[in-house]
Design a protein around this motif. Structure first.
Motif, mmCIF file in Angstrom:
data_model
loop_
_atom_site.group_PDB
_atom_site.id
_atom_site.type_symbol
_atom_site.label_atom_id
_atom_site.label_comp_id
_atom_site.label_asym_id
_atom_site.label_seq_id
_atom_site.Cartn_x
_atom_site.Cartn_y
_atom_site.Cartn_z
ATOM 1 N N GLN A 167 0.828 -1.209 0.000
ATOM 2 C CA GLN A 167 0.000 0.000 0.000
ATOM 3 C C GLN A 167 0.859 1.255 0.000
ATOM 4 O OE1 GLN A 167 -2.800 -0.340 3.361
ATOM 5 N NE2 GLN A 167 -4.439 -0.411 1.842
ATOM 6 N N HIS A 168 0.353 2.300 -0.686
ATOM 7 C CA HIS A 168 0.971 3.619 -0.679
ATOM 8 C C HIS A 168 0.248 4.517 0.323
ATOM 9 C CE1 HIS A 168 2.223 2.046 -4.596
ATOM 10 N NE2 HIS A 168 3.198 2.938 -4.587
ATOM 11 N N MET A 170 5.498 3.980 0.968
ATOM 12 C CA MET A 170 4.721 2.754 0.888
ATOM 13 C C MET A 170 5.297 1.677 1.809
ATOM 14 S SD MET A 170 5.820 0.998 -2.768
ATOM 15 C CE MET A 170 4.709 -0.388 -2.478
#
Length: 476
Positions: free
Chosen positions: A42-43, A50
Motif C-alpha cells: 500500500q501507498h 509505501m
C-alpha cells in the motif's frame, strides 16, 4: 488526465524514517499528521511512501524537478539576506491535495511523468550550488515534507560545506519530523492557507491544527520564520480572513514575524474563477498593519510599493523590491535602518554573491538568439540549458529595456551539465529578455506564472501562451 501508475521513477526505493512497525507486516508512517497505516504494497496518501516487505520506504529519494537558481524573494522571504541567490529543489508527491495547486503535475504522484523527473545525489546538489556561487539551498515547490530523508541528508552536507537551508512548505507535518529539521534549517517560510478548519478540510484535504502547531514549534525554536497566505478569490480574500490571520500571528507569534498576502491564479481543479483582485490584497495588508503586524507584504503582484520594506519609525525605504528582485540600500550590516537606527528585524549575511556580467560578447563566438517579451502577469522566465558536449560552454542572457539594453549575464556550463535559472522583470521599463547560446547547446524557455509555480512545459512545446491566467498543462 492520464495517470502514470507504472512510471519508471516508481521502480526504486529507499528506507524511510519515522516508521512504526506493527503486527502482521503493517507499518505506520509518522511523517505527516495523517499517520498512514499501510499493509504490504500500500501507498500512503502522498503516493511516494509505501509498505514494502513490512518496512516503510520512500519512492522519491533524490527524485526531483530540475534544480533551479532563483532568488530568496521567490520563497516569500523578505527579511533574510535580501536578493540572495538560491538553488530551488522541488520533489514529487505531497501530503495535501489542494484544489488550486499550482504544481499539481508534480505534487500529485499519480500524474508525475518520467520526463519531468531528474535524479540527484546530495553531493550533486551541493556541487551545483558551489560551482555557481550559490550560498543557499531552498526546499520548495510541491512540498518538501514528503522528501524528508533526502532533504535531511542533503541539508546536513550543505551545512558542512558552508551553505544555508531554506524550507518553504505548507507544513502539514508531525512534531517528530519538525524536530529532525530544526537543527538543519536557517529559514522556514510557511504557507498558512487560512485560519479556518472547514477551509482546510474542503480545499486542502488536511487539517488546520497540525499546521498551527508546527508553526509555533518553529517559532519557539528561534529559527527565522515568515508566514504567507494565498488569498483565493471569493473564498479567503475578504477582510475577515485577513483579520483572523493577523490576529493569530500577533497572539501566537509576534508582531515582527513578516506576513505575506499572496495573489492566486486559477489552476488544477479550481480554474473557473479569476486572479485575486489586487484591491482585496491591499485591504488585507491595511487590516494587518492596523492591527499591529509590523511588516506586511503582497506577493505575486508587480508594479506596487507594497513589496518594499520601510522603516517603522522614520519611513525610510530600507529594501526596494520589484518582482523577485531586491536592493537593500537602507539597511546597515546588522539589519537596522541607516537613518534612525531602528531594528528592522532583517537578518543580513554579508554581501550577496552576484553572477558574472559583460558589456560585450567576443565577435568570434557564433551564437543563436532567443527572445521573450513579458506579457500581462507573466513577468518571469525559467531558462533551462544542457551542455551535451565534452567541453565547458557559455550562454549569455540580458534584459531588454524600452530605452536600451542591460549588460549580458554569463552562465558557464560544465561538460554534460544541465542548469536552470530564473530571470524576472526587475524594473518598470524592462520589456523582456534575450538569450544567446552556442548552436550545440540544448535550451528551453518556460513561462513562470507566479513565484510558487514550477512550469513543466516549455514555450518550444506549446508556444507563448495567449493567456496569462492559467498555465499549461490544464487539468482535465
Amino acid at each position: 488526465m492520464i495517470k502514470n501508475d507504472d512510471a519508471k521513477w516508481r521502480h526504486t526505493h529507499q528506507q524511510a524514517r519515522l516508521e512504526e512497525i506493527l503486527p502482521n507486516g503493517v507499518v505506520r508512517c509518522h511523517l505527516s499528521p495523517r499517520n498512514c497505516t499501510l499493509r504490504e504494497g500500500q501507498h500512503g496518501f502522498c503516493g511516494v511512501r509505501m509498505n514494502r516487505n513490512g518496512r516503510l520506504v520512500t519512492l522519491n529519494y533524490g527524485k526531483s524537478v530540475h534544480a533551479t537558481e532563483e532568488t530568496i524573494e521567490t520563497e516569500a522571504v523578505n527579511h533574510f539576506s535580501p536578493g540572495e541567490r538560491i538553488l530551488s529543489m522541488g520533489n514529487i508527491g505531497c501530503m495535501l491535495n489542494c484544489a488550486y495547486c499550482h504544481n499539481w503535475k508534480t505534487s500529485q504522484a499519480k500524474y508525475v511523468e518520467d520526463k519531468d523527473v531528474y535524479h540527484y545525489t546530495p553531493e550533486q546538489v551541493v556541487d551545483i550550488a558551489l560551482r555557481h556561487g550559490i550560498r543557499m539551498l531552498s526546499w520548495t515547490y510541491n512540498d518538501p515534507v514528503v522528501w524528508h530523508e533526502f532533504v535531511r541528508e542533503t541539508a546536513m552536507l550543505a551545512r558542512q560545506k558552508g551553505l544555508m537551508n531554506l524550507y518553504k512548505s505548507a507544513f502539514y507535518i508531525t512534531p517528530e519530523a519538525v524536530e529532525e529539521l530544526l537543527p538543519l534549517m536557517d529559514i522556514f517560510s510557511i504557507s498558512l492557507k487560512a485560519i479556518d478548519e472547514e477551509y482546510y478540510r474542503k480545499y486542502t484535504t488536511g487539517r488546520l491544527q497540525p499546521v498551527l502547531d508546527g508553526i509555533k514549534q518553529v517559532y519557539r525554536a528561534g529559527v527565522h520564520l515568515e508566514v504567507s497566505n494565498l488569498m483565493i478569490t471569493d473564498i479567503s480574500d475578504d477582510e475577515g480572513s485577513a483579520r483572523k490571520m493577523a490576529d493569530w500571528v500577533l497572539k501566537e507569534l509576534d508582531a515582527t514575524v513578516p506576513l505575506h498576502f499572496v495573489r492566486f491564479h486559477p489552476d488544477y481543479r479550481m480554474r473557473d474563477t479569476v486572479r485575486t483582485p489586487i484591491p482585496r490584497l491591499i485591504r488585507a495588508r491595511e487590516v494587518a498593519l492596523e492591527m499591529g503586524v509590523e511588516q506586511v507584504y503582497l506577493g505575486n503582484v508587480y508594479d506596487t510599493p507594497f513589496s518594499n520594506t520601510y522603516c517603522k519609525d522614520c519611513g525610510t525605504l530600507l529594501i526596494d523590491r520589484f518582482g523577485l528582485n531586491a536592493k537593500a540600500e537602507g539597511l546597515d550590516e546588522k539589519g537596522c535602518c541607516r537613518k534612525c537606527g531602528r531594528n528592522a528585524h532583517v537578518k543580513m549575511r554579508g554581501p550577496v554573491g552576484a553572477p558574472s556580467f559583460v558589456e560585450t560578447i567576443p565577435a568570434s563566438e557564433v551564437l543563436e538568439r532567443k527572445t521573450f517579451q513579458w506579457h500581462g502577469d507573466v513577468r518571469s522566465l525559467h531558462v533551462q540549458a544542457r551542455n551535451a558536449s565534452a567541453q565547458p560552454v557559455k550562454l549569455y542572457v540580458r534584459r531588454t529595456l524600452s530605452n536600451g539594453t542591460a549588460p549580458w549575464r554569463v552562465v558557464q556550463l560544465s561538460p554534460q551539465e544541465s542548469f536552470r535559472f530564473i530571470i524576472a522583470q526587475s524594473m518598470p521599463n524592462e520589456t523582456g529578455c534575450e538569450v544567446l547560446l552556442p548552436k550545440d547547446l540544448q535550451t528551453n524557455l518556460h513561462e513562470v506564472f507566479d513565484r510558487a509555480h514550477f512550469p513543466t512545459v516549455s514555450i518550444e512545446q506549446t508556444g507563448i501562451q495567449s493567456t496569462d491566467v492559467t498555465p499549461l498543462p490544464a487539468y482535465r
